[in-house]
Motif scaffolding. Sequence first.
Motif, PDB file in Angstrom:
ATOM      1  N   LEU A   1       3.377 -18.621  -9.303  1.00  0.00           N
ATOM      2  CA  LEU A   1       3.563 -19.677 -10.308  1.00  0.00           C
ATOM      3  C   LEU A   1       2.214 -20.310 -10.627  1.00  0.00           C
ATOM      4  O   LEU A   1       1.452 -20.625  -9.718  1.00  0.00           O
ATOM      5  CB  LEU A   1       4.518 -20.730  -9.746  1.00  0.00           C
TER       6      LEU A   1
ATOM      7  N   LEU B   1       9.341 -23.229 -18.574  1.00  0.00           N
ATOM      8  CA  LEU B   1       8.863 -22.232 -17.635  1.00  0.00           C
ATOM      9  C   LEU B   1       8.875 -20.897 -18.367  1.00  0.00           C
ATOM     10  O   LEU B   1       9.925 -20.446 -18.827  1.00  0.00           O
ATOM     11  CB  LEU B   1       9.776 -22.171 -16.413  1.00  0.00           C
TER      12      LEU B   1
ATOM     13  N   ILE C   1      13.105 -23.921  -9.953  1.00  0.00           N
ATOM     14  CA  ILE C   1      11.955 -23.234  -9.363  1.00  0.00           C
ATOM     15  C   ILE C   1      11.854 -23.714  -7.925  1.00  0.00           C
ATOM     16  O   ILE C   1      11.870 -24.917  -7.664  1.00  0.00           O
ATOM     17  CB  ILE C   1      10.648 -23.590 -10.093  1.00  0.00           C
TER      18      ILE C   1
ATOM     19  N   VAL D   1      14.001 -22.621 -19.285  1.00  0.00           N
ATOM     20  CA  VAL D   1      13.229 -21.385 -19.174  1.00  0.00           C
ATOM     21  C   VAL D   1      13.026 -20.791 -20.564  1.00  0.00           C
ATOM     22  O   VAL D   1      13.819 -21.033 -21.488  1.00  0.00           O
ATOM     23  CB  VAL D   1      13.939 -20.402 -18.230  1.00  0.00           C
TER      24      VAL D   1
ATOM     25  N   LEU E   1       5.016 -16.543 -13.037  1.00  0.00           N
ATOM     26  CA  LEU E   1       5.695 -17.615 -13.758  1.00  0.00           C
ATOM     27  C   LEU E   1       4.607 -18.525 -14.288  1.00  0.00           C
ATOM     28  O   LEU E   1       3.593 -18.725 -13.630  1.00  0.00           O
ATOM     29  CB  LEU E   1       6.587 -18.420 -12.817  1.00  0.00           C
TER      30      LEU E   1
ATOM     31  N   LEU F   1       4.234 -22.309 -15.750  1.00  0.00           N
ATOM     32  CA  LEU F   1       4.875 -23.579 -16.051  1.00  0.00           C
ATOM     33  C   LEU F   1       3.981 -24.306 -17.040  1.00  0.00           C
ATOM     34  O   LEU F   1       2.881 -24.728 -16.715  1.00  0.00           O
ATOM     35  CB  LEU F   1       5.024 -24.379 -14.759  1.00  0.00           C
TER      36      LEU F   1
END
Lengths: 152, 859
Positions: free
Chosen positions: B749, B779, B799, B810, B821, B823
């Motif tokens: 992430l 996200l 998450i 998302v 991922l 963010l």
Amino acid sequence: MVISLLTGIWWFIRGIGLLVASVFALLKGLRLTFTKFFSRPVTIQYPEKKREVSPRWRGIHYFERDCVACGLCVAICPSQCIRLVAVEQDDGERYPETYEINTVRCIYCGMCAEACPVNAIKLGRNYEFVDYQREALVLDKERLLANAPEEV
Amino acid sequence: MGDETVRITIDGTELQAEAGQTILEVARENGIYVPTLCYHPRLLPIGSCRLCVVEIEGADRPMTACTTQVQDGIVVHTHTDRLHRIRLDALKLILVNHPLDCPQCDAAGVCELQNLVFEFGIDQQEYQATKSAQGMKEFATPLIRQWGDRCVMCLRCIRADHEIVRTHAIDVVGTGNEAHVGITNPDACISCGECLRVCPVGALTERVSRTKARPWQSQKVLTTCHYCSLGCQLELTVFENKVIGVTAPEDRGANRGSLCQRGIFGYDFLHHPQRITAPMIKGAGQWKEVPWEEALSHTAAMVNKVVMGNGPEAVGGLISPRSTNEEIYLFQRFMREVVGTNNIDSTGRLCLEPHRLAIQEILGNNYLPYTLDDIIRGDCIVVAGGDLDANNNIIAANRIREALWRTGARLIVLHPRQGRLAEEADCWFSLRPGAEAIWALGMINLLLKDKEGWGPSVDGIKGFNELKEAAKEFTPAAVAKEIGCSQELVREAAGHLINAKQPAFVCSPPLGQGPNGVDQITALANLALLCGALTDTGEGGFHWVGPQSNMVGAVEMGAAPTLLPGYAPASERGLSSVEMFQAAAKRKIKALFIVGEDPLLTLPRSLVEEGLAALEFLVAQDMFLSETAERAHVFLPALSFAELDGTFTNCEGRVQRLHRALKPPEGLRWGGEIFAEVASYMGSEMTVVSPAAVFEEIINANPFYKGTMFDPHAPQRRNGSGGELLKEAAFGVVKTEQEQGKKDYPFYLSIEGIFSSHLIGHDHQRRAQVLAHVARSYLAMNAEEAAKIGVADGDRVRIVTPWGEMEIGVKGSEGMRKDCLCLSLALCNVDVSRLMGPQLDPRSLVPAYGRVPAKVEKV
């Protein structure tokens, strides 16, 4: 001796002449007084009686219709006595959120009315506008609307 | 543009011009006035308004000056009777379809058409046509109103959209008389306001401020934007002590008239009702407004008590990188001289430090002399780290776009997500954050193979042989396997770099904000040094853009545990921001002074919560009662950027002024005065007269600021280190880390944009209310992966990281690396900081904002 007598007579006649002339002048001066004394008075008994003003008189301002808050009056005002806060509504129309004319500063030139593209602000024929506080002499939007003469 | 000079005569004056310039450009440069309407200096000319027509001797017809290039020996007349008639008629024809609603139009007073009509003395609409009353229409963004009737079809908005921002959200719709500016792709609009600012009339108006004012009612105050580190120069339109609009001057700053969504629309937080305008002390869980004297003396007494009882090491200070240089400098003086500790930090340092350390390792310098204008001269641009478009660094992204389409530069993007820049890139490497070093070594491998003899300029650089050795194992095959791309792509990118005469690198956080972060940047800088991006002449260059306005200034003023003003090393290392909270939890730090920071939102949350709970005394200085400030014992109200006088140092090293545009609320004072007064209550004297006087002090304390002025006549930069840049250059040693297996957390992430929403509040507060309309945090994850867990676009997911969890909507995308991922935070989310772990990079003392192990669950 003779000469002195003649001189005396001359002075006597001259004195009488002067007297007559001054009395005449006095009467001449009093002529207006006497004529006015016996004629009708010009004074208007304000506030019992009110004077009619000229059609072009520029008195206290009023709103004739809705202002679009363009700000031209603010731009033209030579004494800078207008405060305008323009606000846009959701549909994009502008309106004045605040519109204040400080009538103490105003010189009643009427340029604001001339500049107004929608003929909203006008100078009325009312001239009676006094107060003890300066603050009270600031016209806001509501008072400007209320100032509109009835016949309009 | 060629280097050839030509001589032309305009209105009897003989002038020198560069071949390739247009007549209009030459005329403008020499102060000769030619009326224009559709022309804009930042856009390609289209010659549609016909107002700039000029007569050229020998040519039978008048030509448009904006599209005609100069030729040697031509004689141009800009003002003749014939031209006047042509212009007058052209203008009258433009007026045919223009409503005369100037009184109601926002642009009246600044309208270019209005000015021209006035100049030409047109007092009526001679030609009449049936007008279609369109009124106000919805535009591509809710922040802008469109008034179809007022449009003069100069197409500036469309050109700005297509040429500067390249979103293609608007275009000409319809043909002939029906043609109008229409919205062709509203989803593409990023609300940057570029179209709004180039509109010459009132066809596009802004929607943020309800209050409007004419130019004769309002003032424009030039100041520096407080959002990101580009330090855009902007003008606040102030009316009755209220900001009602933002514009940007064309000739100043790195932005050259452009602004981003936040810069142009994000100002309404300045007048938010939640703002606190009186000092407060918390007693029995309740805030109580107190006089300044009481708040400050209480603060001083409490800090003194901790210093007496536990020593100065038990006090810590955090200052926001959105404070001015003067405030930061005084705050570090307060912490170091009055309290006596090096425990001072700023989140600006968290963004800058990895870059600084890498540059220092390679060049022995703390900063680089390049400006963003150098990007345009680059012919191969490498973008690494954050997504510039999503992270509010749109001006930098647009600069890259300009290089792409004006000079045909190549673009290589390293980002797990296919953002807008990646879509335009020649090579997009969808690599996992942290693999930048591997990519760079792969490039180095190929570059060295291509050119055996690199000449003395590179061979002679220290560490060259080690670098050669280290790059050996990074063959295209190995790199392609590690990154997960094809070998051809690796070779293609290397080919672009090899062919490039002037490569440029544009990097931004969260690059470097993860484990081995500094190594990633060192590797990229090695590559930059090898391929010639790091030069003394300042072309191409290596750029670092960050999310906070005074990120650079904060570090240069000494808001760092290891650095004094001017990058001088501190005698004793203090605690960094995260370490302070760790120490607080262990009761080693008892008192904290937080100026403008909100660590609960930007630093690992569990750790900060634990630390704050254990504190004996917390004083927070901010505009609003932030999450952190709510837990403070004393709250001191702060000034906004529009109320401050001071300077910011932007990412290029420009020292730029903030001018006070608004009168602050009664009684409020600037940070410097507060620090000085607390100091005097603590029994030390810190004389603070004014920001200007403090700046004088900075000039003396910080050698890099010598020669700069508080109120400069021209744009200024702190001392560049150009010229001798490469004297001590050495290739840095890079440790690469192979991907580690991690069973429970299949994703990496990266958190982007966590620092950009300071002051404008998080999701729930929405202090920049209008911005919140268009700002979406989401996200980004691979569409296939999203389908696997059964979520569609817009669904909420949870998450989970080893340290915490949060819920967010998302956005599945095809162009997203599968194991990553991203963010993307438009307004900061309260829970984001829960996802972060307390581990620090041992070199930069920065917590990980990138490469956080995570998993995603459907809610």
